[in-house]
Design an enzyme around this catalytic site. Structure first.
Site, PDB file in Angstrom:
ATOM      1  N   GLN A  78       0.845  -1.193   0.000  1.00  0.00           N
ATOM      2  CA  GLN A  78       0.000   0.000   0.000  1.00  0.00           C
ATOM      3  C   GLN A  78       0.883   1.246   0.000  1.00  0.00           C
ATOM      4  O   GLN A  78       1.250   1.767   1.050  1.00  0.00           O
ATOM      5  CB  GLN A  78      -0.934   0.001   1.214  1.00  0.00           C
ATOM      6  CG  GLN A  78      -1.934   1.122   1.130  1.00  0.00           C
ATOM      7  CD  GLN A  78      -2.965   1.064   2.242  1.00  0.00           C
ATOM      8  OE1 GLN A  78      -3.014   0.155   3.051  1.00  0.00           O
ATOM      9  NE2 GLN A  78      -3.798   2.078   2.283  1.00  0.00           N
ATOM     10  N   PHE A  79       1.197   1.731  -1.194  1.00  0.00           N
ATOM     11  CA  PHE A  79       2.078   2.898  -1.323  1.00  0.00           C
ATOM     12  C   PHE A  79       1.485   4.135  -0.662  1.00  0.00           C
ATOM     13  O   PHE A  79       2.199   5.061  -0.291  1.00  0.00           O
ATOM     14  CB  PHE A  79       2.419   3.171  -2.793  1.00  0.00           C
ATOM     15  CG  PHE A  79       1.319   3.830  -3.571  1.00  0.00           C
ATOM     16  CD1 PHE A  79       1.276   5.209  -3.711  1.00  0.00           C
ATOM     17  CD2 PHE A  79       0.323   3.066  -4.175  1.00  0.00           C
ATOM     18  CE1 PHE A  79       0.263   5.820  -4.428  1.00  0.00           C
ATOM     19  CE2 PHE A  79      -0.689   3.673  -4.898  1.00  0.00           C
ATOM     20  CZ  PHE A  79      -0.720   5.041  -5.023  1.00  0.00           C
ATOM     21  N   THR A  80       0.156   4.157  -0.476  1.00  0.00           N
ATOM     22  CA  THR A  80      -0.483   5.341   0.094  1.00  0.00           C
ATOM     23  C   THR A  80      -0.089   5.586   1.550  1.00  0.00           C
ATOM     24  O   THR A  80      -0.380   6.655   2.090  1.00  0.00           O
ATOM     25  CB  THR A  80      -2.014   5.268  -0.020  1.00  0.00           C
ATOM     26  OG1 THR A  80      -2.478   4.114   0.682  1.00  0.00           O
ATOM     27  CG2 THR A  80      -2.443   5.206  -1.482  1.00  0.00           C
TER      28      THR A  80
END
Length: 149
Positions: A78-80
């Protein structure tokens, strides 16, 4: 590297309507990889995740780790987690590592977790995923390898 670790009774992740990873009792682990992460960051987060004492013992105290329970892990990229929202209203993801380099570190992190002997399920790196999380407690822990929180 950052991780959001949630104690769950069950969790699954779907891609295109199909379940690609599913666990029972254990930990749902959302991970974000920064542009500065190294193997040492991965090892730090792996050690924290598998040794966090957030499961109840016989006295109803959070005293047991996922290793003690021989529980399961569902790991989802989850790059967010590296979204910087300090300015404006649109998150800035400049600190997140992208592309093939991030995928390689994600896969290395999975490999490190597999060495623990626990069941490890995953999402699909870079895919649009739907995650079902049945948080137990709720217990949610934030980890950062730079120890910024």
């Amino acid at each position: 590297m950052r991780a959001v670790v949630q104690r769950v009774t069950s969790s699954n992740v779907k891609v295109d309507g199909n379940i690609v990873g599913s666990i029972g009792e254990g930990l749902n682990v959302l991970i974000g990889i920064s542009k500065n992460d190294t193997l040492e960051d991965l090892k730090y987060i792996r050690d924290k995740v598998i040794n966090l004492r957030i499961f109840h013992d016989e006295n109803d105290k959070m005293n047991l780790s996922i290793l003690d329970l021989k529980g399961q892990l569902l790991v989802i990229s989850q790059f967010t987690l590296y979204g910087d929202c300090r300015k404006g209203r649109r998150p800035n993801f400049m600190e997140a590592k992208g592309g093939e380099e991030a995928k390689e570190l994600y896969e290395e992190f999975i490999k490190l977790l597999n060495e623990s002997g626990l069941k490890v399920e995953t999402g699909e790196f870079g895919a649009d995923m739907k995650v079902e999380i049945n948080n137990d407690g709720p217990v949610t822990i934030l980890l950062d390898s730079t120890k910024s929180f």
